[in-house]
Design a protein around this motif. Structure first.
Motif, PDB file in Angstrom:
ATOM      1  N   CYS A1569       0.830  -1.212   0.000  1.00  0.00           N
ATOM      2  CA  CYS A1569       0.000   0.000   0.000  1.00  0.00           C
ATOM      3  C   CYS A1569       0.862   1.258   0.000  1.00  0.00           C
ATOM      4  O   CYS A1569       0.556   2.238  -0.704  1.00  0.00           O
ATOM      5  CB  CYS A1569      -0.928  -0.011   1.215  1.00  0.00           C
ATOM      6  SG  CYS A1569      -2.254  -1.224   1.125  1.00  0.00           S
ATOM      7  N   LEU A1570       1.920   1.249   0.793  1.00  0.00           N
ATOM      8  CA  LEU A1570       2.833   2.393   0.782  1.00  0.00           C
ATOM      9  C   LEU A1570       3.503   2.545  -0.570  1.00  0.00           C
ATOM     10  O   LEU A1570       3.718   3.674  -1.056  1.00  0.00           O
ATOM     11  CB  LEU A1570       3.888   2.228   1.882  1.00  0.00           C
ATOM     12  CG  LEU A1570       3.395   2.377   3.319  1.00  0.00           C
ATOM     13  CD1 LEU A1570       4.512   2.072   4.306  1.00  0.00           C
ATOM     14  CD2 LEU A1570       2.856   3.789   3.569  1.00  0.00           C
ATOM     15  N   ALA A1571       3.844   1.424  -1.203  1.00  0.00           N
ATOM     16  CA  ALA A1571       4.432   1.490  -2.545  1.00  0.00           C
ATOM     17  C   ALA A1571       3.455   2.126  -3.521  1.00  0.00           C
ATOM     18  O   ALA A1571       3.833   2.987  -4.339  1.00  0.00           O
ATOM     19  CB  ALA A1571       4.826   0.094  -3.011  1.00  0.00           C
ATOM     20  N   PHE A1572       2.169   1.746  -3.452  1.00  0.00           N
ATOM     21  CA  PHE A1572       1.161   2.340  -4.333  1.00  0.00           C
ATOM     22  C   PHE A1572       1.034   3.835  -4.060  1.00  0.00           C
ATOM     23  O   PHE A1572       0.933   4.641  -4.999  1.00  0.00           O
ATOM     24  CB  PHE A1572      -0.194   1.660  -4.113  1.00  0.00           C
ATOM     25  CG  PHE A1572      -0.190   0.187  -4.360  1.00  0.00           C
ATOM     26  CD1 PHE A1572       0.780  -0.401  -5.160  1.00  0.00           C
ATOM     27  CD2 PHE A1572      -1.156  -0.632  -3.782  1.00  0.00           C
ATOM     28  CE1 PHE A1572       0.787  -1.773  -5.386  1.00  0.00           C
ATOM     29  CE2 PHE A1572      -1.158  -1.989  -4.004  1.00  0.00           C
ATOM     30  CZ  PHE A1572      -0.187  -2.570  -4.800  1.00  0.00           C
ATOM     31  N   LEU A1573       1.063   4.197  -2.780  1.00  0.00           N
ATOM     32  CA  LEU A1573       0.922   5.609  -2.420  1.00  0.00           C
ATOM     33  C   LEU A1573       2.095   6.424  -2.945  1.00  0.00           C
ATOM     34  O   LEU A1573       1.900   7.496  -3.543  1.00  0.00           O
ATOM     35  CB  LEU A1573       0.816   5.740  -0.898  1.00  0.00           C
ATOM     36  CG  LEU A1573       0.649   7.159  -0.349  1.00  0.00           C
ATOM     37  CD1 LEU A1573      -0.674   7.760  -0.817  1.00  0.00           C
ATOM     38  CD2 LEU A1573       0.718   7.159   1.171  1.00  0.00           C
ATOM     39  N   PHE A1574       3.298   5.949  -2.709  1.00  0.00           N
ATOM     40  CA  PHE A1574       4.479   6.667  -3.194  1.00  0.00           C
ATOM     41  C   PHE A1574       4.463   6.767  -4.720  1.00  0.00           C
ATOM     42  O   PHE A1574       4.854   7.784  -5.293  1.00  0.00           O
ATOM     43  CB  PHE A1574       5.754   5.959  -2.734  1.00  0.00           C
ATOM     44  CG  PHE A1574       5.959   5.979  -1.245  1.00  0.00           C
ATOM     45  CD1 PHE A1574       5.431   6.996  -0.462  1.00  0.00           C
ATOM     46  CD2 PHE A1574       6.672   4.968  -0.611  1.00  0.00           C
ATOM     47  CE1 PHE A1574       5.605   7.016   0.913  1.00  0.00           C
ATOM     48  CE2 PHE A1574       6.866   4.974   0.758  1.00  0.00           C
ATOM     49  CZ  PHE A1574       6.319   6.002   1.521  1.00  0.00           C
ATOM     50  N   PHE A1575       4.032   5.710  -5.357  1.00  0.00           N
ATOM     51  CA  PHE A1575       4.010   5.697  -6.819  1.00  0.00           C
ATOM     52  C   PHE A1575       3.061   6.756  -7.366  1.00  0.00           C
ATOM     53  O   PHE A1575       3.359   7.409  -8.375  1.00  0.00           O
ATOM     54  CB  PHE A1575       3.598   4.313  -7.309  1.00  0.00           C
ATOM     55  CG  PHE A1575       3.570   4.176  -8.796  1.00  0.00           C
ATOM     56  CD1 PHE A1575       4.743   3.981  -9.519  1.00  0.00           C
ATOM     57  CD2 PHE A1575       2.372   4.248  -9.494  1.00  0.00           C
ATOM     58  CE1 PHE A1575       4.719   3.860 -10.890  1.00  0.00           C
ATOM     59  CE2 PHE A1575       2.345   4.126 -10.878  1.00  0.00           C
ATOM     60  CZ  PHE A1575       3.516   3.929 -11.566  1.00  0.00           C
ATOM     61  N   LEU A1576       1.923   6.934  -6.699  1.00  0.00           N
ATOM     62  CA  LEU A1576       0.925   7.871  -7.209  1.00  0.00           C
ATOM     63  C   LEU A1576       1.200   9.312  -6.813  1.00  0.00           C
ATOM     64  O   LEU A1576       0.874  10.236  -7.553  1.00  0.00           O
ATOM     65  CB  LEU A1576      -0.464   7.457  -6.691  1.00  0.00           C
ATOM     66  CG  LEU A1576      -0.985   6.105  -7.169  1.00  0.00           C
ATOM     67  CD1 LEU A1576      -2.314   5.787  -6.494  1.00  0.00           C
ATOM     68  CD2 LEU A1576      -1.150   6.089  -8.678  1.00  0.00           C
ATOM     69  N   VAL A1577       1.844   9.512  -5.660  1.00  0.00           N
ATOM     70  CA  VAL A1577       1.974  10.866  -5.113  1.00  0.00           C
ATOM     71  C   VAL A1577       3.273  11.543  -5.532  1.00  0.00           C
ATOM     72  O   VAL A1577       3.276  12.725  -5.899  1.00  0.00           O
ATOM     73  CB  VAL A1577       1.860  10.819  -3.577  1.00  0.00           C
ATOM     74  CG1 VAL A1577       2.179  12.182  -2.968  1.00  0.00           C
ATOM     75  CG2 VAL A1577       0.469  10.371  -3.169  1.00  0.00           C
ATOM     76  N   LEU A1578       4.377  10.808  -5.496  1.00  0.00           N
ATOM     77  CA  LEU A1578       5.678  11.434  -5.723  1.00  0.00           C
ATOM     78  C   LEU A1578       5.857  11.802  -7.192  1.00  0.00           C
ATOM     79  O   LEU A1578       5.493  11.042  -8.098  1.00  0.00           O
ATOM     80  CB  LEU A1578       6.794  10.498  -5.265  1.00  0.00           C
ATOM     81  CG  LEU A1578       6.767  10.156  -3.762  1.00  0.00           C
ATOM     82  CD1 LEU A1578       7.915   9.231  -3.406  1.00  0.00           C
ATOM     83  CD2 LEU A1578       6.817  11.432  -2.920  1.00  0.00           C
ATOM     84  N   LYS A1579       6.469  12.954  -7.428  1.00  0.00           N
ATOM     85  CA  LYS A1579       6.569  13.492  -8.781  1.00  0.00           C
ATOM     86  C   LYS A1579       7.480  12.670  -9.685  1.00  0.00           C
ATOM     87  O   LYS A1579       7.243  12.575 -10.889  1.00  0.00           O
ATOM     88  CB  LYS A1579       7.077  14.935  -8.727  1.00  0.00           C
ATOM     89  CG  LYS A1579       6.071  15.913  -8.160  1.00  0.00           C
ATOM     90  CD  LYS A1579       6.609  17.343  -8.214  1.00  0.00           C
ATOM     91  CE  LYS A1579       5.578  18.326  -7.674  1.00  0.00           C
ATOM     92  NZ  LYS A1579       6.083  19.722  -7.738  1.00  0.00           N
ATOM     93  N   HIS A1580       8.555  12.082  -9.112  1.00  0.00           N
ATOM     94  CA  HIS A1580       9.485  11.369  -9.977  1.00  0.00           C
ATOM     95  C   HIS A1580       8.884  10.084 -10.541  1.00  0.00           C
ATOM     96  O   HIS A1580       9.475   9.455 -11.412  1.00  0.00           O
ATOM     97  CB  HIS A1580      10.790  11.053  -9.233  1.00  0.00           C
ATOM     98  CG  HIS A1580      10.597  10.227  -8.003  1.00  0.00           C
ATOM     99  ND1 HIS A1580      10.579  10.776  -6.739  1.00  0.00           N
ATOM    100  CD2 HIS A1580      10.410   8.897  -7.823  1.00  0.00           C
ATOM    101  CE1 HIS A1580      10.402   9.825  -5.838  1.00  0.00           C
ATOM    102  NE2 HIS A1580      10.299   8.672  -6.474  1.00  0.00           N
ATOM    103  N   ASN A1581       7.708   9.691 -10.060  1.00  0.00           N
ATOM    104  CA  ASN A1581       7.020   8.529 -10.619  1.00  0.00           C
ATOM    105  C   ASN A1581       5.962   8.916 -11.628  1.00  0.00           C
ATOM    106  O   ASN A1581       5.238   8.047 -12.124  1.00  0.00           O
ATOM    107  CB  ASN A1581       6.358   7.716  -9.498  1.00  0.00           C
ATOM    108  CG  ASN A1581       7.371   7.096  -8.568  1.00  0.00           C
ATOM    109  OD1 ASN A1581       8.365   6.550  -9.008  1.00  0.00           O
ATOM    110  ND2 ASN A1581       7.143   7.206  -7.260  1.00  0.00           N
ATOM    111  N   SER A1582       5.845  10.206 -11.920  1.00  0.00           N
ATOM    112  CA  SER A1582       4.836  10.686 -12.863  1.00  0.00           C
ATOM    113  C   SER A1582       5.470  10.949 -14.212  1.00  0.00           C
ATOM    114  O   SER A1582       6.647  11.304 -14.302  1.00  0.00           O
ATOM    115  CB  SER A1582       4.178  11.968 -12.342  1.00  0.00           C
ATOM    116  OG  SER A1582       3.594  11.744 -11.069  1.00  0.00           O
TER     117      SER A1582
END
Length: 1586
Positions: A1569-1582
């Motif tokens: 769940c934390l991985a999903f959250l970081f993936f969606l929120v952090l800019k370097h994953n966008s």
């Protein structure tokens, strides 16, 4: 100049030449007879002269040969190949007997000039321009050797890889091994003259790359390939010299540099390694000349290279992504141009660059070649007319044959004489490639007869161009050949030839030849660099051209013919006017003036070993200092781990209790483990530098041994610092021994430093022998496993089976632990008699001290006479690791685009080459003793599925049938029709905020236009970023880094969800999932983007039609990543796939970013034809183009041209051959005059200041002129009508954001990830293999250890500890590089709005589960089965397996979470390494729970602790309370039960087994769940839209 010499003897060659002369030579009418030879009169060439052209044509004999060939082909087409072969066998042998390559040069160029007063340093030396400077330098520098004389698709998956382990041996025995030989090059002879620039032209698969590799000495013979012929360098064989010192080889794959060095530092290193002449050993004359530069501390050679290649503006930037692609390519050229190379070979070095960059590079290389008298041979992808005209000589290859070789000026007239007429709008290179590729009919008159390839070869062999090449290349003596163009004051005379310049021959020959009799003082300075060499008195003129006519050769044919030709040329020169070109040659002196230089090239390296090592040390120090972030992270890791270990073992030293003494012993294990693993982060850094090492090694920059020594020296300080920091943090907090004035501390420090240094050497060795990082990580995990298992901590030496004992004694970590324990326990000097009953080991050794008794009891005692032996073993192991690294770097080289991409299971070269005529990038060579010159073959497997000629005809019929089916499907409703859409854009503007100037900058402004169905619109002009930004705005992808204004609509729909479904956007970067087939890639895109209204059957039919429409059916079942091995058309196929993926969505508008970038002429035509067909189907095609050719632009209906400032200069029709475009601009007042010989696109763009060559641009406001033109009014009227039409025809708005339902999105993304993992055998099968090896290693090591004593109990319990360490840590680290492999694909898919972003990380989380099931089953089944741990019952085995599986999944999800949290994988690897090390230490094993003071919270939240409790309880639990007299629970010799002892020491609780497994499952959920959250929120994953 390299000369490929014939394998026939000289006598045989002359007989063959005479036969050709007698059969096919007919003198040109103007060259026959009647001229007397004059020896006294002299004529002086004017600046411009003219003469009548020599006439020529094909002879009757040649026409007979052509007719014979045509008859042979006709019989063979009608099934009479065998009969034709018997009938024409003699002719066939003759036609295959002779073939050649000829490379010569002519051209001119001008250097840039700098003016100024009070100049200093290099500016003063360059005040008269580069050409003048270089000519002056050439006079005072020693010369370099000049003339060189030439002589079914299956892919690997996880499943078939596993099955292959069992069925592989049987398949090998039963496999049929049929093979055939494919010809790549056939009979190539030629030469290269010094000071020249040669262009190698030909379609893909013609053999260009193979030929260049042969000339560079890069092609090696294998059992499946052979090469025949010889390459001679000034009469010296290649084996006599170091080719890598003589020839610089540059291609796209070698265009890599160390990203931690600046441009200047990269060039300084190249200069030091390859330039024999440095400022410190200048001659007095050179020091005087370069005085101004030397006073300023400048290296003149380096400075002029930076200036001439225009690298001064980036000289202090790092050679990474901070510089542009073209600057990186220029850096590659400069890096090799600084050396003393005679030949520069360029194999498509500028793939992906625009034509302006190509022009700059070729112009620079031409200047360098002229002045330094070196040669350059180039193979380029895209060649404009401006670039083409820079070359001196052309070599035209087709299907391994030479079709033309001669002066660049003669190429077009040569084919014009054969009936091929080049239109003005077609570039010369396009024209020549079309003829070779079989598209020459478009250039011939309707009534003319088209020549076949074999006929063109025969015609060339009968030409004077061919005869002159064979005369030079196959002559008995080496001749130095040069070209001279328009040299005023050059006097020629007819003389009796003499061998050496003007010396009188003792026995004069009868024939007469044209020689240079007088030189003007202006020669060499008349026009810069027209001549390829310096002319000398006595040079013989062997060819001449007057008034830009074809070169007429004077030294071909019989001696009588040569005399007549020379006399005739002499008579014509008396009244010549216009431009004159001469080919002159002189015999090479018997006293070789280059003997000293040849001796230099026989030496392997420029620098001595000591100097080379010093240079490398200096470079490595710079690299290390640039890696400050990595150094700080490593230092931080050492501090964190040191402080944690010190506080975890706080004040446990010096205490006389069993538990505390065990903790002190464990601290040695933890210390050596931690300090060694700190160096693991260096492995990817070493592998990053490895391709650059390969490049430098191939060019003889340095010795491999120097590279190893430099690495060892530079790595030492960092290792010492880390060891010191770690030791300071640990030693005093843990309360370890300070006896003898702290001597144990310093010995501990030295020990840690040596272990760290050994670890660094091991990982350096692994980087040398690992093909990819995944393999390196797997090998690192295996070696670390061996070091830890045999360290003497996790299993006592007495419990180690006999067959593994040798590993204990050769393991450096074992001896490090032995030495550490000796240092710490020798201070326990109290007698054991004081601790009887308290310390069990004292019971056995009551007469000894406590320390000595402990060492003997735990098998750690060593002979006190040799305390230095552990240090000697560590030093020896480090030396061995570096020697192995030296051997690996010397003997192994991993090449290719990417070793981690999928590979074809079986390479069917015949099948792969069906549509490509051979993969020249992957070709190998073969040797045939009966052939002449080079004969290159490719040994390929012959499969029964190989299509015959009849089958090819059937395929053609199938394609017609598919087209008919497509039409019928659309009529019946099964097909998907294209919705016609009109695009309208008005007053579009975009501004971007500049952070440096803190101002808003206009990118483009007030852009208006339209696009209607069935039309193609090209965006031209401006900068590349301006066009790309405009295209993104037109597609509704507004960049977030600026402000957009204007009106954009498609059929009245503004940008949004509905608008996005109407478009397809083909990005320049061809990012695709490499482990999907081409068909699967399209099906994935179609299923997600076609919408729910399209049923599954229609979607699949649509995909098949798209595959056929883009000619991708032959590749449809191949993995995308494996296509690099299947064909030489890599860029073309990649671009087709990118277009096809977007077409799968059936868009009405297709936007394309630079669709022609990186494509050659053939690929460009293919893509343009595809786009043309797509537009005819009702779509709008809109593409950005940078410097297109006129033919390319003519495919488009309309063009929108921007000025350099981003204003609109033109929007309107292109016209036939760009006529409308050129007519509009030529009608503008003050616009330059258009020359009909010039390409209309080059003319228009050049006049706008956007051309390939810089021009004087008139000051014209093109935006105002356009808005005042009638064209602007017509466009406005059309836009008004489109508005009215779209108001009546509005599309239905789509409410949902995504076309496919969420459940379907999740299923498709999960299926795609599963295919990635299933076929990525490097990762999944590699992990399984690693787990099997760990299971076998641990199982055999712990094989059936009994509970007969405390040794056995401790060893068996530590088995579980080591198992979770090895499996858990390796899994957490291996997932980090895999997550990023398809992130670019995800970014593209997210920009296209294909699916909900959460499904991407979710697919990874779910996709890994089955593979961990199998991997953990292999570990438990093999390892535990052999060790007898956790196998008491089926229930115990399954619970143990479930616990290990859950734990492995937990730490893997932790690795995924950290990967999404960290912006770069390197930082993620650091975090994972630190956290797992803390978890391992605080798991209650090395320090029991009762002794943990500060980190009990970490113990309670530690997945390692939960796994240890569950798995140890499952393995060892026995209910001793219910035991009766004959209890089966295992006991120790003292009568205590094993389970009770372990439970007491480790704080185990068997009632927590289910809770521990549930807790691990909850942690899996939390980390995911934390991985999903970081993936969606952090800019370097966008996905970036800047």
């Amino acid at each position: 100049m390299p000369r490929t010499t014939s394998s026939l003897s000289s006598a045989t060659w002359r007989q063959e030449e005479d036969r050709l002369v007698s059969e096919t030579y007919s003198p040109r009418p103007s060259s026959v007879g009647g001229y007397s030879a004059f020896s006294d009169s002299v004529i002086t060439l004017p600046d411009h002269s003219s003469s009548s052209r020599f006439a020529g044509g094909s002879t009757p004999e040649l026409r007979k040969k052509i007719a014979t060939l045509r008859m042979f082909e006709s019989l063979r087409r009608h099934g009479l190949g065998e009969e034709a072969g018997r009938a024409f066998v003699t002719r066939k042998e003759e036609s295959e007997g002779i073939e050649e390559i000829k490379e010569g040069e002519n051209g001119k160029g001008n250097g840039n000039r700098k003016n100024g007063e009070d100049l200093m340093g290099m500016e003063y030396l360059l005040k008269d321009g580069f050409v003048s400077y270089l000519r002056d330098v050439a006079k005072i520098t020693p010369p370099i050797p000049q003339q060189l004389d030439l002589p079914s698709n299956e892919y690997e998956t996880f499943g078939n890889k596993v099955l292959g382990c069992f069925l592989g041996p049987f398949k090998t025995l039963l496999q049929r091994k049929d093979s055939t030989w494919l010809h790549i090059l056939r009979g190539v002879d030629g030469y290269i003259m010094p000071g020249s620039l040669t262009l190698l032209v030909g379609p893909p698969g013609c053999g260009k790359s193979t030929l260049l590799e042969i000339l560079a000495g890069r092609l090696e013979e294998t059992k499946n390939s052979h090469v025949q012929g010889a390459v001679m360098y000034n009469e010296k064989d290649a084996s006599q010299i170091r080719l890598s010192r003589l020839i610089a080889y540059i291609n796209g794959q070698l265009n890599r540099h160390i990203p931690f060095l600046s441009v200047r530092e990269t060039l300084e290193f190249a200069r030091d390694c390859t330039q024999g002449l440095s400022p410190e050993n200048f001659t007095p004359q050179m020091r005087k000349f370069f005085a101004h530069a030397l006073v300023e501390g400048q290296d003149p050679f380096l400075e002029y290279m930076l200036e001439i290649l225009k690298l001064k503006h980036v000289e202090n930037k790092l050679a990474d992504e901070s510089i542009s692609d073209i600057d990186r390519q220029k850096l590659t050229t400069a890096e090799l141009a600084l050396g003393t190379y005679s030949v520069m070979i360029y194999d498509q070095p500028l793939a992906g660059s625009d034509l302006a960059a190509t022009y700059d590079l070729v112009d620079t290389v031409r200047t360098i070649s002229r002045i330094q008298q070196s040669s350059a041979i180039m193979s380029l992808t895209q060649i404009s007319e401006e670039v083409f005209n820079l070359f001196d000589r052309i070599m035209l290859l087709g299907d391994g044959h030479i079709l033309f070789q001669g002066p660049r000026q003669d190429a077009i007239p040569y084919f014009a004489n054969l009936g091929y007429t080049k239109p003005s709008h077609v570039e010369s290179a396009e024209f020549l490639e079309d003829i070779v590729a079989g598209y020459g009919s478009q250039y011939m008159a309707p009534t003319a007869t088209l020549f076949t390839l074999d006929e063109l070869v025969e015609i060339y062999r009968a030409s004077d161009h061919y005869k002159d090449v064979t005369r030079i290349a196959c002559g008995d003596e080496v001749k130095l050949t040069y070209w001279v163009e328009s040299e005023p004051g050059l006097a020629l005379s007819l003389k009796t030839p003499s061998k050496y310049r003007c010396a009188v021959d003792v026995e004069p020959r009868k024939e007469t030849e044209l020689v240079v009799a007088k030189l003007s003082t202006k020669v060499g300075h008349s026009r810069g660099i027209e001549s390829t060499g310096r002319v000398q008195i006595g040079d013989v003129v062997t060819a001449i051209s007057m008034s830009d006519k074809e070169m007429q050769y004077l030294a071909v044919g019989t001696k009588r013919i040569q005399r007549d030709l020379a006399s005739h040329a002499y008579s014509l020169l008396k009244n010549a006017r216009g431009r004159i070109r001469l080919q002159v040659e002189r015999y090479k002196d018997e006293e070789d003036e280059y003997q000293a230089q040849w001796e230099q090239f026989q030496r392997p390296f420029v620098q001595t070993w000591w100097k080379s090592t010093e240079t490398l040390i200096s470079r490595q120090i710079k690299i290390t200092l640039r890696l400050q972030a990595i150094l700080k992270l490593r230092l931080l890791q050492a501090i964190v781990l040191g402080l944690f270990a010190g506080t975890l073992f706080y004040k446990l030293g010096g205490q006389y209790t069993q538990r505390q003494m065990n903790s002190v012993r464990a601290l040695g294990f933890v210390s050596t483990l931690s300090i060694m693993l700190i160096n693991l982060v260096q492995l990817p850094l070493y592998m990053l530098q490895r391709p650059i090492f390969y490049k430098h090694r191939a060019q003889r920059f340095f010795r491999t041994s120097s590279y190893i020594v430099a690495h060892c020296i530079v790595n030492l300080p960092q290792t010492l610092i880390e060891a010191l920091v770690y030791a300071l943090c640990v030693y005093f907090l843990a309360g370890l021994s300070l006896e003898g004035n702290g001597a144990p501390f310093f010995q501990y420090l030295v020990l840690l430093a040596m272990v760290a240094y050994f670890g660094s050497s091991v990982f350096f060795f692994l980087s040398a022998v690992s093909s990819i990082q995944e393999v390196g990580n797997a090998l690192a995990g295996l070696l670390v496993s061996i070091f830890l298992l045999f360290s003497g901590f996790v299993i006592y030496p007495s419990n180690v089976p006999t067959y593994w004992k040798w590993l204990i004694y050769v393991n450096p970590l074992h001896w490090a632990n032995v030495s550490y324990c000796r240092l710490q326990f020798e201070v326990y000097t109290e007698p054991c008699s004081n601790y009887l009953g308290q310390l069990p080991f004292c019971e056995q050794y009551p007469d000894m001290t406590v320390g000595k008794a402990y060492l003997i009891f735990y098998e750690l005692y060593e002979d006190g006479k040799r305390p230095w032996s552990p240090y000697a073993i560590l030093v020896g192991a480090t030396v061995i690791a570096n020697l192995l690294a030296l051997l690996g770097l010397k003997k192994i080289e991993f090449t290719g685009t990417s070793q981690s991409l999928p590979h074809l299971k079986k390479a069917s070269a015949l099948s792969n080459l069906k549509g490509d005529a051979g993969s020249e990038l992957q070709s190998a060579s073969s040797y045939d003793k009966n052939s002449k010159g080079f004969n290159i073959y490719l040994n390929a497997r012959a499969y029964n599925s190989q299509p015959t000629h009849g089958e090819e005809e059937d395929n053609s019929g199938v394609e017609k049938w598919i087209e008919e089916v497509r039409v019928d499907l659309e009529r019946t409703g099964l097909g998907i029709p294209v919705e016609p859409v009109s695009l309208l854009f008005e007053d579009m503007s975009f501004t971007r905020y500049d952070k440096e100037t803190k101002e808003s900058i206009s990118v483009f402004s007030n852009i208006s236009g339209y696009a209607k169905p069935q039309s193609m619109l090209a965006l031209l002009g401006g900068s590349r970023s301006t066009k790309e930004t405009l295209l993104k705005c037109l597609a509704g992808r507004i960049p977030l880094s600026g402000r957009f204004s204007g009106d954009l609509q498609a059929n009245g729909i503004i940008p949004g969800a509905t608008f996005r479904r109407m478009i397809g956007y083909v990005e320049k970067l061809d990012a695709h999932q490499p482990y999907l087939t081409v068909r699967e890639s399209l099906q994935f895109s179609a299923a997600l983007r076609l919408g729910q209204a399209i049923n599954r059957t229609s979607g699949r039919i649509h995909v098949e039609l798209v595959l056929n429409q883009l000619d991708l059916l032959p590749y449809s079942n191949q993995l995308v990543g494996s296509l690099r091995d299947a064909t030489g058309k890599t860029f073309e196929i990649a671009k087709k796939i990118t277009i096809a993926v977007e077409l799968a969505a059936n868009p009405s508008i297709l936007f394309l970013e630079e669709p022609l970038s990186g494509l050659d002429t053939s690929g460009t035509l293919t893509i343009l034809n595809i786009l043309y067909r797509l537009s005819n189907s009702g779509r709008i095609i809109m593409a950005t183009l940078t410097h297109p050719t006129a033919r390319s632009l003519s495919f488009f209906d309309q063009a929108l041209i921007l000025t350099q400032e981003g204003h609109q200069a033109y929007f309107g029709p292109v016209g036939s051959n760009c006529s409308n475009l050129s007519d509009y601009f030529t009608s503008i007042t003050k616009f330059p005059q258009y020359l009909i010989r010039e390409s209309p696109v080059s003319f228009v763009m050049g006049s706008l200041g956007l051309g390939i060559k810089m021009r004087n641009v008139p000051a014209i406001n093109y935006e105002e002129i356009y808005k005042a033109s009638s064209l602007y009014r017509v466009n406005n009227k059309e836009m008004g009508s489109i508005k009215r039409l779209t108001k009546r025809r509005m599309l239905r708005h789509q409410n949902s954001t995504y076309p496919a339902p969420y459940l379907q999105q999740a299923g498709l993304v999960l299926l795609r990830t599963q295919r990635f993992l299933w076929r990525n055998v490097q990762y999944t099968f590699g992990r399984l293999t690693g787990c099997i090896m760990i299971g076998l290693l641990m199982g055999s090591l712990y094989f059936q250890i009994k509970y007969k004593d405390a040794y056995g109990m401790t060893s068996r319990s530590l088995y579980i500890y080591m198992q979770i360490i090895l499996v858990g840590v390796i899994s957490a680290n291996n997932v980090i590089p895999q997550i990023g492999t398809d992130r670019l694909v995800y970014f593209r898919e997210r920009r296209a709005g294909m699916y909900l972003p959460i499904f991407y990380p979710l697919s990874w989380a779910v996709g890994e589960i089955p593979y961990f099931f199998i991997a953990t089953l292999a570990v438990v089944g093999i390892g535990n089965g052999m060790a007898g741990i956790g196998t008491g019952s089926t229930s115990d085995f399954l619970k143990y397996w479930l616990a290990l599986f859950t734990f492995t999944l937990c730490v893997t999800y932790f690795g995924v979470m950290v990967t999404f949290l960290a912006p770069v994988p390197t930082l993620a690897a650091f975090i994972v390494s630190i956290v797992t090390s803390l978890w391992i230490s605080a798991s209650g094993v090395v320090v029991v729970l009762s002794d943990i003071k500060f980190y009990r919270w970490m113990y309670r939240s530690n997945p390692f602790q939960f796994a240890m409790n569950a798995m140890t309880s499952i393995s060892f639990y026995c209910n001793t309370k219910e035991c009766r007299q004959e209890c089966t629970c295992p006991k120790l010799p003292d009568g205590s039960y094993v389970w009770e002892r372990l439970a007491e020491v480790r704080s185990l609780n068997q009632e927590r087994i289910q809770l521990d497994i549930l807790t691990l499952s909850a942690m899996c959920f939390l980390f995911s769940c934390l991985a999903f959250l970081f993936f969606l929120v952090l800019k370097h994953n966008s996905a970036s839209r800047a």
